[in-house]
Design a protein around this motif. Sequence first.
Motif, mmCIF file in Angstrom:
data_model
loop_
_atom_site.group_PDB
_atom_site.id
_atom_site.type_symbol
_atom_site.label_atom_id
_atom_site.label_comp_id
_atom_site.label_asym_id
_atom_site.label_seq_id
_atom_site.Cartn_x
_atom_site.Cartn_y
_atom_site.Cartn_z
ATOM 1 N N ALA A 78 42.117 38.827 35.137
ATOM 2 C CA ALA A 78 41.585 38.700 33.772
ATOM 3 C C ALA A 78 41.357 37.232 33.411
ATOM 4 N N ILE A 79 42.302 36.374 33.775
ATOM 5 C CA ILE A 79 42.163 34.938 33.485
ATOM 6 C C ILE A 79 40.994 34.354 34.276
ATOM 7 N N ALA A 80 40.858 34.756 35.540
ATOM 8 C CA ALA A 80 39.741 34.268 36.354
ATOM 9 C C ALA A 80 38.414 34.701 35.742
ATOM 10 N N PHE A 81 38.337 35.947 35.324
ATOM 11 C CA PHE A 81 37.108 36.449 34.707
ATOM 12 C C PHE A 81 36.788 35.667 33.433
ATOM 13 N N PHE A 82 37.780 35.522 32.553
ATOM 14 C CA PHE A 82 37.578 34.809 31.294
ATOM 15 C C PHE A 82 37.151 33.370 31.555
#
Length: 169
Positions: free
Chosen positions: A105-109
């Motif tokens: 999720a952090i990578a996507f954001f």
Amino acid sequence: MTIIHDGKTSQVIAHKDRDGHIGFSLQAIHPQIKPVEISVPQTLSYGAGRAWSAFSDNATGLNDIMSGRVKVTDAVTGPIGIAVLFGGSFDWLRFWRLVAVLSAAIAFFNLLPLPVLDGGHALFIGIEAIRGKPLSTTITAYIQLIGFVTVALLAIYVCVIDIIRIVNI
């Protein structure tokens, strides 16, 4: 508990952890499933598939939020909500699964094209490549400031949502 799946009925015994969460083990639901040894390349392939799936799920979730199919308050969780997800007791498998999902999720954001995030920097590089020269320092500074304020406000908003969720429980 009785489970009916694919027309088959089975009985399983639930377990309760220290936090009062009720759960079932995979062995209880599917006793025929046994651990299997696999090679390193197979684990890498499996891990890459799971990472891509988590990344894809985040993209789908963002699309659902943007299209209005899902309310923001139902879809996002901030640091307070994440702490609640980890719970009061420690389970290695649950911990690492949550860490993997959060990392995706952090990578996507981080890849979103918002100034101050890596995706925003990539956007600036793309604009520079198209223009043949960089944006002025002043314009870049203002855009970065707007991006920073936007991300900070989003973080505050998500924390407020987490607090409201906890208070309403």
